[in-house]
Design a protein around this motif. Structure first.
Motif, mmCIF file in Angstrom:
data_model
loop_
_atom_site.group_PDB
_atom_site.id
_atom_site.type_symbol
_atom_site.label_atom_id
_atom_site.label_comp_id
_atom_site.label_asym_id
_atom_site.label_seq_id
_atom_site.Cartn_x
_atom_site.Cartn_y
_atom_site.Cartn_z
ATOM 1 N N ALA A 144 0.836 -1.209 0.000
ATOM 2 C CA ALA A 144 0.000 0.000 0.000
ATOM 3 C C ALA A 144 0.867 1.253 0.000
ATOM 4 N N ASN A 145 0.326 2.301 -0.596
ATOM 5 C CA ASN A 145 1.076 3.552 -0.749
ATOM 6 C C ASN A 145 0.293 4.699 -0.113
ATOM 7 N N PHE A 146 0.660 5.009 1.128
ATOM 8 C CA PHE A 146 0.058 6.139 1.844
ATOM 9 C C PHE A 146 1.179 7.068 2.321
ATOM 10 N N ARG A 147 0.872 8.342 2.405
ATOM 11 C CA ARG A 147 1.893 9.330 2.745
ATOM 12 C C ARG A 147 1.902 9.731 4.217
ATOM 13 N N HIS A 148 1.140 9.051 5.016
ATOM 14 C CA HIS A 148 1.128 9.362 6.448
ATOM 15 C C HIS A 148 2.470 8.986 7.063
ATOM 16 N N ASN A 149 2.964 9.815 7.991
ATOM 17 C CA ASN A 149 4.288 9.602 8.588
ATOM 18 C C ASN A 149 4.393 8.257 9.312
ATOM 19 N N PHE A 150 3.329 7.897 10.027
ATOM 20 C CA PHE A 150 3.368 6.631 10.760
ATOM 21 C C PHE A 150 3.421 5.444 9.803
ATOM 22 N N PHE A 151 2.704 5.532 8.702
ATOM 23 C CA PHE A 151 2.705 4.451 7.724
ATOM 24 C C PHE A 151 4.079 4.338 7.059
ATOM 25 N N ILE A 152 4.687 5.476 6.759
ATOM 26 C CA ILE A 152 6.038 5.465 6.172
ATOM 27 C C ILE A 152 7.038 4.870 7.157
ATOM 28 N N TYR A 153 6.883 5.190 8.427
ATOM 29 C CA TYR A 153 7.763 4.630 9.462
ATOM 30 C C TYR A 153 7.625 3.103 9.524
ATOM 31 N N LEU A 154 6.379 2.610 9.458
ATOM 32 C CA LEU A 154 6.158 1.163 9.473
ATOM 33 C C LEU A 154 6.762 0.508 8.236
ATOM 34 N N LYS A 155 6.644 1.157 7.089
ATOM 35 C CA LYS A 155 7.180 0.595 5.855
ATOM 36 C C LYS A 155 8.702 0.427 5.939
ATOM 37 N N VAL A 156 9.360 1.366 6.609
ATOM 38 C CA VAL A 156 10.823 1.305 6.752
ATOM 39 C C VAL A 156 11.231 0.255 7.789
ATOM 40 N N LYS A 157 10.461 0.140 8.869
ATOM 41 C CA LYS A 157 10.859 -0.705 10.000
ATOM 42 C C LYS A 157 10.247 -2.105 9.984
ATOM 43 N N ILE A 158 9.351 -2.390 9.047
ATOM 44 C CA ILE A 158 8.577 -3.630 9.130
ATOM 45 C C ILE A 158 9.442 -4.876 9.049
ATOM 46 N N ASP A 159 10.508 -4.839 8.244
ATOM 47 C CA ASP A 159 11.368 -6.025 8.124
ATOM 48 C C ASP A 159 12.042 -6.370 9.452
ATOM 49 N N ARG A 160 12.425 -5.354 10.214
ATOM 50 C CA ARG A 160 13.023 -5.604 11.523
ATOM 51 C C ARG A 160 11.982 -6.034 12.554
ATOM 52 N N MET A 161 10.734 -5.662 12.314
ATOM 53 C CA MET A 161 9.677 -5.987 13.268
ATOM 54 C C MET A 161 9.158 -7.408 13.113
ATOM 55 N N VAL A 162 9.338 -8.019 11.932
ATOM 56 C CA VAL A 162 8.758 -9.331 11.672
ATOM 57 C C VAL A 162 9.207 -10.395 12.675
ATOM 58 N N PRO A 163 10.524 -10.552 12.961
ATOM 59 C CA PRO A 163 10.915 -11.564 13.970
ATOM 60 C C PRO A 163 10.273 -11.334 15.334
#
Length: 310
Positions: A115-134
């Motif tokens: 998904a492509n949203f410009r909200h800051n929190f969503f952008i933060y999740l997009k950057v950090k999601i790979d580290r959050m998966v484990p």
């Protein structure tokens, strides 16, 4: 005691056995592919980690469901022996919760990545999601473990207080009085089911909205192309997953409703649909993942070649 199954019991046993066989084979395939990749590459990406854990939890869930059904139909009296019913309830709760939560994590992961949203929190999740998966997978294991332990303890106390050990007949007719102990089990299970379902709803709706909006932009700019076809396929896949997950959630709720009732036919249909969800969804995941699809086709081709050589 003699084996005295009715035609309905025999039909239930056949259907559940076929479903469990198909589901376990598919999930063993998924688990094996990513285990081999893990050994070769020494690492897995986020999607592969989620699918590896999902295949593992679904395999054991289907195996336990099949074994539970076999014992319940052929030798129901074994569930009067402490602590067999408590262990089955705890293990099924653990792997069922793992299955639901990992499926929700997979849907949420795809939503954040695609998904492509410009909200800051969503952008933060997009950057950090790979580290959050484990950590998400670890949290899923711990949450499922807590649910399993609570279910074991509550079921143990409820069976000790309320189980009528002299009740004859089929396992489906064992009478357990509804009390505060079982209300707590239903509350914990219902809360877990609902939370996972809400995560899937929000993730699926956000992903569908983003894909639909992007598809409209591409239609206005360049007409029909391969990228738009890919978006259409993604929308259909998301809708299909949301549909089967909704059916599974409905069956889980009905399981709680009919748990203390002697509705054999209803419980049989619910159990069938519960076994269908992990099988169909895992099969769909194989053909939506290029690596799994390529490995499956190569395996089938090798099997055909060996058959022809014989």
């Amino acid at each position: 005691e003699k084996f005295n199954a009715t035609s309905q019991d025999a039909m239930a046993l056949i259907v559940i056995t076929l479903q469990a066989f198909a589901g376990t084979w598919i999930n063993v395939f998924i688990f094996s592919v990513f285990c081999i990749a893990w050994v070769k590459k020494k690492s897995l990406n986020s999607v592969e980690k989620i699918l590896l854990f999902l295949g593992f939890s679904r395999f054991w869930y289907l195996c336990l469901t099949w074994l539970y059904s076999i014992l319940a139909i052929i030798y129901p009296q074994c569930f009067l022996v402490h602590p067999l019913p408590q262990i089955f309830a705890a293990l099924q709760s653990f792997f069922n919760a793992s299955n639901l939560w990992v499926s929700a994590c997979l849907c949420s992961f795809y939503c954040i990545k695609i998904a492509n949203f410009r909200h800051n929190f969503f952008i933060y999740l997009k950057v950090k999601i790979d580290r959050m998966v484990p950590w998400l997978l670890l949290g899923t294991v711990l949450l499922s473990l807590v649910i399993g332990i609570l279910v074991y303890d509550i079921t143990n106390r409820a069976h000790s207080n309320n189980l009528n050990s002299t009740t004859p007949g089929n396992f489906w007719k064992l009478t357990i009085r509804m009390d505060n102990n079982f209300f707590l089990v239903f509350f914990i299970s219902g809360f877990g089911f609902t939370t996972a379902f809400l995560a899937v709803i929000f993730s699926a709706l956000l992903l569908l909205f983003s894909l639909w909006r992007h598809k409209r932009k591409m239609q206005a700019n360049s007409g029909k192309n391969l990228s738009m076809d890919a978006h259409t396929k993604a929308i259909k896949s998301t809708l299909f997953f949301f549909f089967i997950y909704s059916i599974n959630f409905t069956c889980l709720v009905l399981t709680l409703i009919y748990a203390t009732k002697e509705e054999n036919s209803a419980m049989f249909l619910i159990l069938v649909f519960q076994c269908v969800f992990p099988t169909i969804h895992s099969f769909t995941l194989i053909f939506s993942n290029p690596k799994l699809e390529k490995t499956l086709l190569r395996t089938v081709s090798c099997a055909k070649c060996k058959a022809c050589m014989r």
